[in-house]
Design a protein around this motif. Structure first.
Motif, mmCIF file in Angstrom:
data_model
loop_
_atom_site.group_PDB
_atom_site.id
_atom_site.type_symbol
_atom_site.label_atom_id
_atom_site.label_comp_id
_atom_site.label_asym_id
_atom_site.label_seq_id
_atom_site.Cartn_x
_atom_site.Cartn_y
_atom_site.Cartn_z
ATOM 1 N N GLN A 23 -8.479 -7.109 -0.453
ATOM 2 C CA GLN A 23 -7.981 -6.006 -1.283
ATOM 3 C C GLN A 23 -6.732 -5.411 -0.649
ATOM 4 O OE1 GLN A 23 -9.280 -5.853 -4.179
ATOM 5 N NE2 GLN A 23 -10.815 -7.322 -3.483
ATOM 6 N N LEU A 24 -6.800 -5.303 0.686
ATOM 7 C CA LEU A 24 -5.634 -4.812 1.420
ATOM 8 C C LEU A 24 -4.442 -5.733 1.240
ATOM 9 C CD1 LEU A 24 -7.394 -3.697 4.594
ATOM 10 C CD2 LEU A 24 -5.504 -2.482 3.587
ATOM 11 N N LEU A 25 -4.765 -7.000 1.218
ATOM 12 C CA LEU A 25 -3.714 -7.996 1.032
ATOM 13 C C LEU A 25 -3.036 -7.782 -0.319
ATOM 14 C CD1 LEU A 25 -2.722 -10.500 2.589
ATOM 15 C CD2 LEU A 25 -4.135 -11.861 1.060
ATOM 16 N N GLY A 26 -3.841 -7.500 -1.350
ATOM 17 C CA GLY A 26 -3.298 -7.226 -2.674
ATOM 18 C C GLY A 26 -2.351 -6.044 -2.634
ATOM 19 N N MET A 27 -2.774 -5.017 -1.875
ATOM 20 C CA MET A 27 -1.945 -3.817 -1.773
ATOM 21 C C MET A 27 -0.651 -4.122 -1.021
ATOM 22 S SD MET A 27 -3.054 -0.126 -0.358
ATOM 23 C CE MET A 27 -4.654 -0.026 -1.046
ATOM 24 N N GLN A 28 -0.788 -4.918 0.038
ATOM 25 C CA GLN A 28 0.367 -5.288 0.847
ATOM 26 C C GLN A 28 1.430 -6.019 0.009
ATOM 27 O OE1 GLN A 28 -0.523 -8.028 4.040
ATOM 28 N NE2 GLN A 28 0.511 -6.717 5.517
ATOM 29 N N VAL A 29 0.943 -6.868 -0.905
ATOM 30 C CA VAL A 29 1.865 -7.646 -1.737
ATOM 31 C C VAL A 29 2.703 -6.733 -2.633
ATOM 32 C CG1 VAL A 29 1.966 -9.300 -3.628
ATOM 33 C CG2 VAL A 29 0.505 -9.759 -1.680
ATOM 34 N N VAL A 30 2.061 -5.721 -3.237
ATOM 35 C CA VAL A 30 2.862 -4.843 -4.104
ATOM 36 C C VAL A 30 3.751 -3.914 -3.283
ATOM 37 C CG1 VAL A 30 1.331 -4.940 -6.093
ATOM 38 C CG2 VAL A 30 1.049 -3.098 -4.456
ATOM 39 N N LEU A 31 3.273 -3.505 -2.117
ATOM 40 C CA LEU A 31 4.134 -2.674 -1.260
ATOM 41 C C LEU A 31 5.380 -3.456 -0.857
ATOM 42 C CD1 LEU A 31 1.455 -0.944 1.009
ATOM 43 C CD2 LEU A 31 2.981 0.181 -0.605
ATOM 44 N N ALA A 32 5.180 -4.735 -0.566
ATOM 45 C CA ALA A 32 6.321 -5.572 -0.194
ATOM 46 C C ALA A 32 7.310 -5.670 -1.356
ATOM 47 C CB ALA A 32 5.843 -6.949 0.222
ATOM 48 N N ALA A 33 6.760 -5.786 -2.580
ATOM 49 C CA ALA A 33 7.631 -5.892 -3.749
ATOM 50 C C ALA A 33 8.433 -4.607 -3.967
ATOM 51 C CB ALA A 33 6.798 -6.207 -4.988
ATOM 52 N N LEU A 34 7.865 -3.485 -3.512
ATOM 53 C CA LEU A 34 8.584 -2.213 -3.632
ATOM 54 C C LEU A 34 9.667 -2.089 -2.568
ATOM 55 C CD1 LEU A 34 5.587 0.193 -4.266
ATOM 56 C CD2 LEU A 34 7.492 -0.182 -5.830
ATOM 57 N N GLY A 35 9.710 -3.052 -1.654
ATOM 58 C CA GLY A 35 10.698 -2.991 -0.583
ATOM 59 C C GLY A 35 10.107 -2.485 0.719
ATOM 60 N N LEU A 36 8.769 -2.293 0.722
ATOM 61 C CA LEU A 36 8.117 -1.816 1.946
ATOM 62 C C LEU A 36 7.380 -2.972 2.619
ATOM 63 C CD1 LEU A 36 6.686 1.519 0.550
ATOM 64 C CD2 LEU A 36 8.540 1.283 2.188
ATOM 65 N N GLY A 37 8.081 -4.083 2.760
ATOM 66 C CA GLY A 37 7.402 -5.264 3.276
ATOM 67 C C GLY A 37 7.784 -5.595 4.686
ATOM 68 N N GLY A 38 7.427 -6.796 5.058
ATOM 69 C CA GLY A 38 7.803 -7.303 6.369
ATOM 70 C C GLY A 38 6.893 -6.810 7.466
ATOM 71 N N THR A 39 7.249 -7.146 8.682
ATOM 72 C CA THR A 39 6.441 -6.709 9.815
ATOM 73 C C THR A 39 7.062 -5.443 10.380
ATOM 74 O OG1 THR A 39 7.724 -8.250 11.092
ATOM 75 C CG2 THR A 39 5.512 -8.951 10.458
ATOM 76 N N GLY A 40 6.383 -4.863 11.335
ATOM 77 C CA GLY A 40 6.888 -3.642 11.943
ATOM 78 C C GLY A 40 6.496 -2.424 11.135
ATOM 79 N N ILE A 41 6.990 -1.272 11.551
ATOM 80 C CA ILE A 41 6.584 0.022 10.996
ATOM 81 C C ILE A 41 6.757 0.070 9.479
ATOM 82 C CG2 ILE A 41 7.286 2.437 10.849
ATOM 83 C CD1 ILE A 41 5.576 2.074 13.174
ATOM 84 N N ARG A 42 7.894 -0.396 8.987
ATOM 85 C CA ARG A 42 8.189 -0.259 7.557
ATOM 86 C C ARG A 42 7.173 -1.034 6.721
ATOM 87 N NH1 ARG A 42 13.959 -1.712 4.806
ATOM 88 N NH2 ARG A 42 13.279 -1.561 2.637
ATOM 89 N N GLY A 43 6.715 -2.151 7.205
ATOM 90 C CA GLY A 43 5.761 -2.950 6.458
ATOM 91 C C GLY A 43 4.331 -2.488 6.642
ATOM 92 N N GLU A 44 4.013 -1.980 7.845
ATOM 93 C CA GLU A 44 2.611 -1.716 8.137
ATOM 94 C C GLU A 44 2.182 -0.276 7.904
ATOM 95 O OE1 GLU A 44 2.182 -3.273 12.076
ATOM 96 O OE2 GLU A 44 2.145 -5.343 11.361
ATOM 97 N N LEU A 45 3.107 0.649 8.143
ATOM 98 C CA LEU A 45 2.734 2.061 8.051
ATOM 99 C C LEU A 45 2.226 2.469 6.655
ATOM 100 C CD1 LEU A 45 2.507 4.556 9.835
ATOM 101 C CD2 LEU A 45 4.741 5.279 8.984
#
Lengths: 510, 70
Positions: free
Chosen positions: A146-168
């Motif tokens: 489920q988290l993975l699903g959320m991560q995918v849409v966050l990445a699409a919003l431009g909040l992706g990748g590794t590090g603080i911007r992707g994980e926070l």
């Protein structure tokens, strides 16, 4: 897919996320009761009527991961990915026949989990432990996805990748979820499911009108999909090839049998206010199956629209970004992210209930009070979510996906015990436990032998070969071993059955 | 303790509930492109149609059951 920050989409996203956060905390006061009791915190007081249950089960069973993974699979392989449709059709007759009986006996005896029921029915704590552990094991990777699903849409919003911007952002979203689940229990996802389901319906109906229109109609979409699938390095098919029929049907059937063995679906079932609410919903929930079918078609629309993701899970977000105005893409992404919150909350509650009832109270602290039980469950729900978060942040994504694949195989191995428990109790608990072990072992071995690539296993008998869902092969082994062992153990160690037939009648609480 | 029999369930309920399995467990029955409906290949609209049929049959099962005291 780090990309540009989509400001408009992000603003809409945050607004809706804030709305459900408020709802999540407010839920504690909805139909107020003493949340220091596991029945209230973990099952919403078993008072949800047809409408709330419909939303709750819909939000619970059709998850964010579904919205991401089903179209991704259809995008990748074509027709074979469509087995989700017959699966979520056949599941409801099974629910209709089994679940009202489980609900009735659980209500009569105060059972909170499936393992509680097994314990009461067979008087065997080890069989109950097996059911509880299987449930927890199958649920953990499911929460991670489920988290993975959320991560995918966050990445699409431009909040992706590794590090603080992707994980926070992911950590923040999950921390909020953890807090209101802790406070409000099952009431939170029940209330949020209402909002979530309406948002998903709006998103998908907009998608199936707007997108094919822009692509030249459904005929053009299917034709483009057929061409696109055939051109793949490993060609897919628009129409299911005869060779895949066995896998298709067995995946559908096996998944349908397994679906309501999962702790989170059992939890939602037990929170209903009556058996007829469950049976009524068995007839009403196919509305979500219709939605799921439309969601699956997004995979073909993505092919037709020329969406070319680096990983398949980006299919839906990229399609929405391409075809929708940005504000509506933000709305759609919020819908998907909230679709992750509802099942993640219910799954963590369900796993916490299992741990508290069938491990903590049974094996660690039998003298725990009702109040102590609820506070252990609340804490465990936090731990479970932290574990899932760790899964996604620190382990390769593939690990969660593989475990989820195995989880489906494992959870089906509790089916014989549940079926026998609900109808008849013909078998000895030790026979069922041996069968369970055999099913777990051979199911796991089968999936491992495919290199964790697939849940479809091929059995060779001479020149004849049969490809089917490993979980189904394993549950057949499970049944056969149970049948074989039963006469050997006879009535030895046959525990006391604390239930009587009347307990299973839906109106036994008079 | 309540000493009584469970409400009798008419056999037809089971028939209604088993219908979708007959319709769907044999993909050879429907894995074809033609005839298309609203440009949608048979494989897809057939399965979509079963969503409505299964909801209808389960709904009928529910009504039958409630007429027999459930």
């Amino acid at each position: 897919m780090a990309g540009e920050l989509k400001v408009t989409a992000l603003a809409v996203f945050i607004a809706f996320f804030a709305l459900v956060t408020v709802l999540g905390f407010f839920a504690a006061r909805w139909r107020a009761a003493d949340l220091g009791h596991l029945d209230e915190w973990g099952l919403g007081g078993r008072r949800f009527g047809t409408i709330v249950s419909w939303f709750l089960l819909g939000g619970d069973f059709y998850t964010a991961y579904t919205v991401i993974a089903v179209p991704a699979l259809v995008w990748g392989v074509g027709a074979a990915g469509f087995f989700a449709l017959p699966y979520t059709i056949m599941v409801y007759p099974i629910v209709y026949l089994l679940m009202p009986r489980l609900w009735a006996v659980a209500r009569r005896h105060g059972y909170v989990t499936a393992a509680d029921f097994i314990h009461g029915r067979y008087g065997n704590r080890w069989l109950a432990l097996a059911v509880a552990l299987t449930g927890i094991l199958a649920t953990m990777p499911y929460i991670a996805l489920q988290l993975l699903g959320m991560q995918v849409v966050l990445a699409a919003l431009g909040l992706g990748g590794t590090g603080i911007r992707g994980e926070l952002p992911l950590v923040i979203a999950f921390a909020i979820l953890a807090l209101y689940t802790y406070k409000s229990g099952l009431r939170a996802p029940a209330l949020i499911a209402l909002v979530k389901d309406v948002m998903i319906f709006i998103t998908i109906f907009a998608a199936i009108v707007i997108i094919p229109e822009a692509l030249g109609g459904y005929g053009a979409v299917f034709d483009a999909a057929a061409t696109g699938l055939a051109a793949r390095a490993k060609p897919g098919h628009l129409i299911l090839p005869a060779a895949s029929a066995g896998a298709y049907a067995s995946l559908a059937l096996g998944s349908a049998m397994a679906a309501f063995m999962y702790p989170h679906t059992v939890t939602a079932i037990l929170s209903s206010s009556s058996g007829s609410v469950i049976r009524r919903n068995a007839a009403l929930l196919p509305a979500y199956t219709f939605l799921l079918g439309l969601i699956a078609l997004l995979g073909y629309m993505a092919i037709a629209a020329g969406v070319n993701p680096t990983v398949p899970s980006q299919v839906v977000p990229l399609l929405f970004l391409k075809m929708f105005p940005q504000w509506f893409a933000g709305f759609a992404f919020a819908a998907i992210a909230i679709s992750a919150l509802v099942p993640a909350a219910i799954m963590s509650i369900a796993a916490a209930n299992l741990f508290t009832r069938n491990i903590y109270r049974e094996f660690i602290n039998p003298s725990v009070t009702d109040r102590g039980e609820a506070s252990v469950a609340k804490l465990v729900s936090l731990v479970v979510k932290l574990g899932a978060l760790g899964f996604i942040l620190f382990l390769p994504t593939q690990f969660a996906i593989n475990l989820q694949l195995l989880g489906g195989v494992w959870i089906l191995q509790t089916f014989p015990a549940m079926l026998d428990g609900l109808y008849g109790r013909r078998f000895n608990a030790w026979a069922l436990l041996t069968g369970w072990g055999a099913g777990m072992g051979c199911g796991t071995a089968m999936v491992l032998s495919t290199g964790l690539k697939s849940a479809v296993y091929t059995v060779q008998i001479g020149s004849y070969s049969l490809s089917a869902y490993a979980a189904l092969f394993a549950v057949v082994v499970n049944f056969i071993v149970t049948l074989g062992v039963a006469p050997l153990v006879g009535i030895q160690g046959h525990g006391t059955d604390r239930t009587v037939e009347e307990d299973y009648f839906e109106d036994s609480m008079t | 303790m309540l000493a009584r029999k469970p409400p009798q369930r008419p056999k037809l309920v089971y028939v209604l509930l088993v219908l979708p399995f007959f319709g769907l467990l044999w993909p050879a029955l429907y894995s074809m492109d033609a005839p298309r409906l609203w440009q949608i290949p048979f494989f897809y609209w057939y399965q979509f149609a079963w969503i409505f049929l299964s909801a209808l049959s389960t709904g009928c099962a529910y009504l039958l059951d409630s007429r027999h005291g459930r």
